[in-house]
Design a protein around this motif. Structure first.
Motif, mmCIF file in Angstrom:
data_model
loop_
_atom_site.group_PDB
_atom_site.id
_atom_site.type_symbol
_atom_site.label_atom_id
_atom_site.label_comp_id
_atom_site.label_asym_id
_atom_site.label_seq_id
_atom_site.Cartn_x
_atom_site.Cartn_y
_atom_site.Cartn_z
ATOM 1 N N PHE A 109 76.438 -26.727 31.944
ATOM 2 C CA PHE A 109 75.596 -25.748 32.624
ATOM 3 C C PHE A 109 74.256 -25.538 31.913
ATOM 4 O O PHE A 109 73.679 -24.454 31.971
ATOM 5 C CB PHE A 109 76.338 -24.411 32.744
ATOM 6 C CG PHE A 109 77.501 -24.479 33.685
ATOM 7 C CD1 PHE A 109 77.300 -24.713 35.046
ATOM 8 C CD2 PHE A 109 78.798 -24.334 33.229
ATOM 9 C CE1 PHE A 109 78.370 -24.780 35.921
ATOM 10 C CE2 PHE A 109 79.875 -24.403 34.108
ATOM 11 C CZ PHE A 109 79.666 -24.636 35.457
ATOM 12 N N SER A 110 73.800 -26.570 31.278
ATOM 13 C CA SER A 110 72.455 -26.562 30.691
ATOM 14 C C SER A 110 71.641 -27.739 31.196
ATOM 15 O O SER A 110 70.610 -28.081 30.618
ATOM 16 C CB SER A 110 72.545 -26.594 29.149
ATOM 17 O OG SER A 110 73.181 -25.433 28.655
ATOM 18 N N GLN A 111 72.097 -28.381 32.238
ATOM 19 C CA GLN A 111 71.375 -29.510 32.808
ATOM 20 C C GLN A 111 70.281 -28.996 33.767
ATOM 21 O O GLN A 111 70.504 -28.046 34.531
ATOM 22 C CB GLN A 111 72.331 -30.422 33.572
ATOM 23 C CG GLN A 111 73.465 -30.948 32.707
ATOM 24 C CD GLN A 111 74.460 -31.769 33.506
ATOM 25 O OE1 GLN A 111 74.081 -32.750 34.140
ATOM 26 N NE2 GLN A 111 75.714 -31.351 33.480
ATOM 27 N N PRO A 112 69.103 -29.598 33.764
ATOM 28 C CA PRO A 112 68.007 -29.106 34.620
ATOM 29 C C PRO A 112 68.259 -29.287 36.109
ATOM 30 O O PRO A 112 67.630 -28.607 36.919
ATOM 31 C CB PRO A 112 66.805 -29.936 34.152
ATOM 32 C CG PRO A 112 67.394 -31.162 33.516
ATOM 33 C CD PRO A 112 68.692 -30.735 32.920
ATOM 34 N N ASN A 113 69.159 -30.217 36.477
ATOM 35 C CA ASN A 113 69.414 -30.427 37.911
ATOM 36 C C ASN A 113 70.549 -29.552 38.432
ATOM 37 O O ASN A 113 70.960 -29.677 39.585
ATOM 38 C CB ASN A 113 69.737 -31.898 38.189
ATOM 39 C CG ASN A 113 71.100 -32.307 37.664
ATOM 40 O OD1 ASN A 113 71.541 -31.821 36.617
ATOM 41 N ND2 ASN A 113 71.761 -33.204 38.388
ATOM 42 N N VAL A 114 71.071 -28.663 37.591
ATOM 43 C CA VAL A 114 72.139 -27.743 37.986
ATOM 44 C C VAL A 114 71.544 -26.329 38.065
ATOM 45 O O VAL A 114 70.915 -25.859 37.118
ATOM 46 C CB VAL A 114 73.317 -27.772 36.993
ATOM 47 C CG1 VAL A 114 74.363 -26.731 37.382
ATOM 48 C CG2 VAL A 114 73.937 -29.165 36.945
#
Length: 490
Positions: A109-114
């Motif tokens: 939950f630290s991905q830019p696409n999420v």
């Protein structure tokens, strides 16, 4: 040339209609019901770019109550989606409450696409510590009837109304590569036709277990959320009246942002169109105004297909305002038809009688003057060149007489070739001066080769004038004297 009295009021009704139309466009800039109807009648095509992954009844049977299952399930689902090559993932489930194992999900939950959803009353970034994925407010613009017609790209914060919090749909569209400004202005939620060749919703359970075709997900934008019925959330409907899960409406909002946005006409353009429709209805007259109103309403459909929001109902009402002005104008004309000469717009003998009776009682304080005009040769013009030529001559004559009308004076067509001017508060010298100027103006009146001669006589109330009839007789005697003297000189 003086126009007919029926047309003369257009100089007043057209500007009034324009002003009312501009006010109407200011009061009704939007036509929600019209756009609802267009949304239902002309939905957008299926959007293969956005896929919904639903937490359905089968997923709840397998994993239990949504707030109690381990959050590692989300990590497994997101891992499957990323392996399939999705471009962006929106998790429309509130995960702000801390839970066991949240630290293990920092990378997920630290991905830019999420994009993670937050509640409207939560501060920005209300997620477990260490989660840095972008967040957005999961809100829907629900109408009083439970129908969601619009959405926003941002919402004002409760603690600071001047600050804006991005919406969930906006953040997902940005994660998918679309540039979307923050704006609290509601945008229309475009209804879309279902795709018969695709499942409307993929099951969350199947995504967790990897039982999906990667080809259905590659390059897509995925919205993950609750679709099971009876979970206690608000019952919302789309513009068709069907009950739809909030996650599906969020998916439609994302699709709307990925498409070319609807364009609202600037108020100045809308006001100009409204004024033009109203004035055109006034000038067209008759039932043409209703045809113009229908045209304004019909234009909304093709412009809708071009993503232009035309408030056709408002513009249609503007045209009807113009038509109402025409109806009021005609009602006024009908009311005054019995007292008006249709050719010159002057009052007739009935109007003269009423005017004299109304002013007679105050003649001692405000003396009345009466000027009578007789035109010789008018019938010869009619015989030689027709009644249209005679009408032109009378209009010319009436305009010349009207040049010397003062404030409070009244003009009348006394007979076929006779005119009268009733002067208010006329002194002897003033009456003589007006009479002379009218006579000099009419001495230059000509019409082709027909000889014309105008005779002007006048009288004024005084001790010797005891009734309106005597005033008329005195002015007539004065006119006959002038006519006799002019004949003697020829």
């Amino acid at each position: 040339m003086r126009s007919s009295p029926e047309r003369s009021l257009a100089a007043y009704t057209a500007p009034l209609a324009a002003v009312l139309a501009v006010a109407l466009t200011l009061l009704l800039p939007d036509n929600a019901r019209l756009w609802d109807a267009l949304n239902r009648a002309m939905p957008g095509p299926p959007d293969p770019r956005v896929v919904v992954v639903g937490i359905d009844a089968a997923s709840l049977r397998d994993y239990g109550r949504i707030g109690a299952w381990p959050r590692d399930l989300y990590a497994q689902a997101l891992s499957t989606l990323n392996e399939a090559g999705v471009s962006a993932i929106g998790v429309n489930v509130l995960l702000s409450d801390p839970a066991v194992g949240d630290t293990r999900l920092q990378q997920t939950f630290s991905q830019p696409n999420v994009v993670l959803a937050t509640a409207p009353d939560e501060p920005p970034g209300a997620t477990p510590p260490g989660w840095t994925s972008p967040t957005g407010v999961s809100a829907l613009n629900i109408g009083a009837d439970g129908v969601v017609r619009a959405f926003q790209t941002a919402y004002a914060r409760a603690d600071d109304p001047a600050a804006l919090t991005p919406s969930f749909a906006r953040q997902v569209a940005v994660a998918a590569g679309r540039s979307v400004p923050l704006d609290v202005t509601p945008r229309i939620l475009r209804y879309r036709q279902p795709d018969p060749e695709r499942l409307p919703v993929l099951s969350f359970r199947d995504v967790v277990n990897g039982n999906v075709r990667y080809g259905d997900l590659q390059g897509r934008v995925v919205i993950l959320g609750l679709t099971a019925d009876g979970m206690g959330g608000p019952v919302v409907r789309d513009t068709t009246g069907q009950v739809v899960s909030p996650v599906q409406l969020q998916a439609r909002a994302v699709s709307s942002l990925l498409d070319v946005p609807f364009t609202r006409l600037p108020w100045g353009v809308l006001a100009a169109l409204g004024a033009l429709a109203a004035v055109a209805a006034v000038l067209a007259r008759g039932l043409w105004g209703f045809g113009l109103a229908t045209l304004m309403l019909a234009l909304a459909a093709p412009l809708w297909l071009q993503n232009v929001l035309l408030p056709g109902v408002t513009l249609s009402l503007c045209a009807i305002v113009g038509t109402v002005m025409v109806m009021l104008e005609r009602a006024w004309n009908l009311r005054h038809l019995t007292t008006r000469d249709p050719l010159t717009g002057f009052g007739n003998r009935v109007a003269f009688t009423r005017a004299v009776e109304q002013r007679w009682q105050s003649r001692a304080e405000r003396p009345l003057g009466l000027v009578l005009v007789d035109l010789s040769g008018f019938r010869k013009v009619n015989d030689a060149y027709g009644h249209a030529a005679g009408d032109d001559l009378l209009r010319d004559l009436s305009e010349r007489i009207g040049q010397y009308r003062r404030r409070g004076d009244l003009l009348f067509r006394w007979g076929p070739d006779e005119f009268a001017v009733l002067l208010d508060n006329a002194g002897p010298q003033e009456l003589a001066g007006i009479t002379q100027r009218i006579q000099e103006s009419l001495d230059t009146l000509t019409f082709r080769d027909v000889p014309l001669r105008a005779s002007v006589g006048a009288a004024r109330t005084g001790p010797e004038i005891r009734s309106p009839t005597e005033l008329v007789e005195a002015a007539s005697r004065s006119r006959y004297r002038v006519k006799y003297q002019r004949l003697q000189r020829t």
